[in-house]
Enzyme design. Sequence first.
Site, short mmCIF file in Angstrom:
data_model
loop_
_atom_site.label_atom_id
_atom_site.label_comp_id
_atom_site.label_asym_id
_atom_site.label_seq_id
_atom_site.Cartn_x
_atom_site.Cartn_y
_atom_site.Cartn_z
N GLU A 279 -51.63 -17.01 109.81
CA GLU A 279 -52.10 -17.83 110.94
C GLU A 279 -51.01 -18.12 111.97
O GLU A 279 -50.60 -19.27 112.16
CB GLU A 279 -52.70 -19.13 110.40
CG GLU A 279 -53.95 -18.89 109.58
CD GLU A 279 -54.58 -20.15 109.01
OE1 GLU A 279 -55.67 -20.03 108.42
OE2 GLU A 279 -53.99 -21.24 109.14
N GLU B 28 -58.80 -15.05 104.42
CA GLU B 28 -58.79 -16.46 103.98
C GLU B 28 -59.89 -17.25 104.64
O GLU B 28 -60.11 -17.17 105.86
CB GLU B 28 -57.45 -17.14 104.29
CG GLU B 28 -57.38 -18.57 103.71
CD GLU B 28 -56.18 -19.34 104.21
OE1 GLU B 28 -55.05 -18.83 104.10
OE2 GLU B 28 -56.38 -20.46 104.74
#
Length: 437
Positions: free
Chosen positions: A187, A276
């Site tokens: 991320e 995820e």
Amino acid sequence: MALRPNEPGNTGQGSPSRRAVLAALGASLPLAAATPAVAAARDTGPVSAADAVVSPAAERQIIKGFGGMNHTVWISDLTPEQRNTAFGNGEGQLGFSVLRIPVHEDRANWSREVATARRAIEHGATVIASPWNPPLHMTETFVRGGQTNARRLRYDMYGSYAQHLNDFHQFMRGNGVELYAISVQNEPDYAHDWTWWTAAELVRFLRENAGSIGTRIIAPESFQYVKSISDPILNDPQALSNLDILGAHLYGTQSQNFPYPLFKQRGAGKELWMTEVYHPNSSDSADLWPQALDVGEHMHRALVDAEFQAYVWWYIRRGYGPMRENGTISKRGANMAHFSKWIRPGHRRIEATSQPAPNVYVSAYKAPDSRITVVAVNKGGAPVSQRFVLENTARSSVLSWVTDGGRTLAAQGGTGLSNGSFTATLPAASITTYVTQ
């Protein structure tokens, strides 16, 4: 966008900033526009639906697997029994075929991830790894908007960071774990608590440094499948040549943003993984029903609308996850298992009527031996009489398993095929897997 060890539901209060952002994004309702709430069950008979036509000749993406994350620094490791529950494929097991582990910035922690990763591989699973931060000496702080202590990788440390990632790959290999792939950064576009990367920085690293890493490369793992951070990679031939897997997370991503036309145009030979998510939230019990059925619909859309080849949950064992803290399968986990137990790596998604009735979602998959698996989610409040038509099949029967409010992965016995078709009742608020015999 996974919350840290102090996330709600298990060990105290969650991170207010993260939860506020998730709420603002509507992360708890990413499919709300397309998914009415499940109505109360009615006493009327099954509702009829249009035929769900399954076309084995119309092949789509190859499936790489389903799985979750193990992070032994933030929560305790899976026990030996829990490793078997996660990656075994017998009764009471999830049948996961993907394990995601962290690349710790502190090398002293690397050995902590070996035992579960090795056991996952013994069960035939694929292991991937993602870093949250480079070693501290490779980073610098800078001002990013209102964040005065934002962290980024120093430009003169790109080569050293690539060596760090490769060293982890070699360490795991030396301990019996051959990584399938390693990510550049978890991320990079939502890194308030870890290391920021811009799209240009990712392109530069892929162009100049990723080629020195001895395993497949994943990028960019955007927290919300934000295309503006992956478009530059796809548009740069040299960076793209060093990318093997375009990875993405789906926190709050609206279903209309699941398709990625540019990847279809530019991503030939590359894999597309969802690496995820937790869904629909991290605050409710994984056994709340029919809310847990949202996981089945989410997986359907990730595989059918987005055409991801893998679907990877956040923590494997958590109160909101696929495995309860006591090591048994939750209702959310059962939804995942309806895919993971029977759709194995190397199977291929095939075309099927994806929504033959309101609140009914159907997807289909073909094994190398031509066995067909069909997963049907009925989010409605009434049973549905559903006819399945399997084109050009010589199979004679199907076996099925169902999860609903009162049953979990319950075997339903066999149903005969007549001219390649069969009719089944999808119970209200249920998910059912059918496998041809």
